[in-house]
Scaffold this motif. Sequence first.
Motif, PDB file in Angstrom:
ATOM      1  N   GLY A   1       3.567   0.640 -11.774  1.00 58.98           N
ATOM      2  CA  GLY A   1       3.491   1.197 -10.501  1.00 58.98           C
ATOM      3  C   GLY A   1       2.038   2.153 -10.969  1.00 58.98           C
ATOM      4  N   VAL A   2       3.062   3.402 -10.040  1.00 63.13           N
ATOM      5  CA  VAL A   2       1.646   4.022  -9.687  1.00 63.13           C
ATOM      6  C   VAL A   2       2.347   6.160  -9.339  1.00 63.13           C
ATOM      7  CG1 VAL A   2      -0.192   3.022  -8.337  1.00 63.13           C
ATOM      8  CG2 VAL A   2       1.289   3.951  -7.358  1.00 63.13           C
ATOM      9  N   ARG A   3       2.314   7.187  -9.668  1.00 58.47           N
ATOM     10  CA  ARG A   3       2.906   7.878  -9.483  1.00 58.47           C
ATOM     11  C   ARG A   3       1.802   9.137  -8.603  1.00 58.47           C
ATOM     12  NH1 ARG A   3       4.461  11.192 -14.817  1.00 58.47           N
ATOM     13  NH2 ARG A   3       2.320  11.714 -15.893  1.00 58.47           N
ATOM     14  N   ASP A   4       1.914  10.629  -8.154  1.00 51.33           N
ATOM     15  CA  ASP A   4       1.061  11.110  -8.106  1.00 51.33           C
ATOM     16  C   ASP A   4       0.931  10.856  -6.088  1.00 51.33           C
ATOM     17  OD1 ASP A   4       1.579  13.042  -9.871  1.00 51.33           O
ATOM     18  OD2 ASP A   4      -0.730  12.563 -10.384  1.00 51.33           O
TER      19      ASP A   4
ATOM     20  N   PRO B   1       0.815  -1.505   0.309  1.00 58.04           N
ATOM     21  CA  PRO B   1       0.607   0.072  -0.075  1.00 58.04           C
ATOM     22  C   PRO B   1       0.725   1.538   0.601  1.00 58.04           C
ATOM     23  CG  PRO B   1      -0.132  -1.193   2.034  1.00 58.04           C
ATOM     24  CD  PRO B   1       1.194  -1.724   1.474  1.00 58.04           C
ATOM     25  N   ILE B   2      -0.200   2.339  -0.467  1.00 59.77           N
ATOM     26  CA  ILE B   2       0.983   3.842  -0.410  1.00 59.77           C
ATOM     27  C   ILE B   2       0.583   4.773   0.570  1.00 59.77           C
ATOM     28  CG2 ILE B   2       1.712   3.650  -3.080  1.00 59.77           C
ATOM     29  CD1 ILE B   2      -0.570   5.464  -3.113  1.00 59.77           C
TER      30      ILE B   2
ATOM     31  N   MET C   1      -6.002  10.371 -13.474  1.00 59.89           N
ATOM     32  CA  MET C   1      -6.537   8.666 -14.092  1.00 59.89           C
ATOM     33  C   MET C   1      -7.448   8.743 -12.544  1.00 59.89           C
ATOM     34  SD  MET C   1      -4.436   6.994 -16.585  1.00 59.89           S
ATOM     35  CE  MET C   1      -5.372   5.313 -16.827  1.00 59.89           C
ATOM     36  N   ALA C   2      -6.536   8.959 -11.301  1.00 58.55           N
ATOM     37  CA  ALA C   2      -7.352   8.131  -9.623  1.00 58.55           C
ATOM     38  C   ALA C   2      -8.832   8.828  -9.697  1.00 58.55           C
ATOM     39  CB  ALA C   2      -6.218   8.230  -9.095  1.00 58.55           C
TER      40      ALA C   2
ATOM     41  N   ARG D   1      -2.833  10.361  -1.179  1.00 58.03           N
ATOM     42  CA  ARG D   1      -3.517  10.181  -0.033  1.00 58.03           C
ATOM     43  C   ARG D   1      -4.174  10.719  -0.171  1.00 58.03           C
ATOM     44  NH1 ARG D   1       2.678   8.007   0.221  1.00 58.03           N
ATOM     45  NH2 ARG D   1       3.224   9.991   0.216  1.00 58.03           N
ATOM     46  N   ASN D   2      -4.053  12.305  -0.250  1.00 59.36           N
ATOM     47  CA  ASN D   2      -5.094  13.281  -0.287  1.00 59.36           C
ATOM     48  C   ASN D   2      -5.919  13.304  -0.342  1.00 59.36           C
ATOM     49  OD1 ASN D   2      -2.702  14.856   1.439  1.00 59.36           O
ATOM     50  ND2 ASN D   2      -2.092  16.307  -0.913  1.00 59.36           N
ATOM     51  N   MET D   3      -6.698  12.294  -1.478  1.00 63.29           N
ATOM     52  CA  MET D   3      -7.706  12.116  -1.782  1.00 63.29           C
ATOM     53  C   MET D   3      -8.411  10.831  -1.136  1.00 63.29           C
ATOM     54  SD  MET D   3      -6.777  11.544  -6.285  1.00 63.29           S
ATOM     55  CE  MET D   3      -8.332  11.333  -6.368  1.00 63.29           C
ATOM     56  N   GLY D   4      -7.875  10.112  -0.732  1.00 70.01           N
ATOM     57  CA  GLY D   4      -8.613   8.989   0.054  1.00 70.01           C
ATOM     58  C   GLY D   4      -8.391   8.160  -0.901  1.00 70.01           C
ATOM     59  N   PHE D   5      -7.565   8.077  -2.006  1.00 70.01           N
ATOM     60  CA  PHE D   5      -7.848   6.402  -3.112  1.00 70.01           C
ATOM     61  C   PHE D   5      -6.938   6.164  -2.397  1.00 70.01           C
ATOM     62  CE2 PHE D   5      -7.658   5.012  -6.932  1.00 70.01           C
ATOM     63  CZ  PHE D   5      -8.550   4.674  -7.512  1.00 70.01           C
TER      64      PHE D   5
END
Length: 236
Positions: free
Chosen positions: A117-120, A46-47, A100-101, A125-129
Motif C-alpha cells: 500500500g501507499v499513503r499521502d 493507479p492513484i 519517500m516519493a 498526485r500534487n507532486m506528479g509522482f
Amino acid sequence: MSSPHVVVTDIQRADSATIDALAPLGSATVHEAMGRIGYAGPRIRPIQQDAAIAGSAITVSCAPGDNLMVHAAIEQSRAGDVIVVVPVTDSPYGFIGELMATQMQVRGVRAYVTSGGVRDTGELRNMGFPVWTAHVSAEGTVKDTPGSVNVPVVLGGVQVNPGDIVVADDDGVTIVPRDRAVATLQAAQARAAKEAANRLRYQAGEISMDLNDLRPVLADLGVAFVSQEEYEDGGR
C-alpha cells in the motif's frame, strides 16, 4: 553460510530508447503484443489518471508492514527506474508517502509500483509522482525486518526480475522481460499501427463484425440471427 537477504547492485537494464518507446504504447497494447502475458492484474491500480510510464524495475522483497528495504532500494535507483515493492504476504500498509516519493523523484525514479500500500496519495498526485498500488492506507510501517533488493519477485502473479521493463498507465501494469524488450516493442508498434488503420475504417462507418469477419465465427458456434417475432414465437 551466505545471508538469504541481499541488496544486489549494478543491475543490467534495457536500452533506454527502447524503454521510452514502450511508454506511449500502453500496458494493454504491450500485454497483447506479448501474447497476452505480463499483466499484473486488476488489483494493481493507479492513484492518478493520465500517467503513462515505462522504466527499469528495481525490485524489493520485504516483510509485511516494514519498509526498511524500500529505503535500501532508493539508494540503488537511478533516473529512469521504477521501484517495484512486493511484501512477502498481503500487506495493506502505507509503505511510502510524500517524503519517500520526494527522494525517488529527485533521483529520477519514474514511478512506484506495489502489491502493498501507499499513503499521502493527495500529495503524491500534487507532486506528479505516479503510483500503482493494491492498497491505500494511512497506517504506516516499521523499519526492523530484513528483506532483499533486486531479486526476482512476483507481482500479481507475474515474475519481475531486476531490470525488466515496467509499463504502466490507466489500465494497470504490464511487465516486459528485459531480454524481450526489442521484440515486444516491435510487436506493440505493429499492433498500434493496425489499430490506427482500423480506427480510420470505424470512423468511416465500418463495424467490427465485418472488419474482423465475425459472422462465420458466430455461425460456426451455432449463434442464429432471428427477428423479434421469431424469437417470441420460439423460432430459434
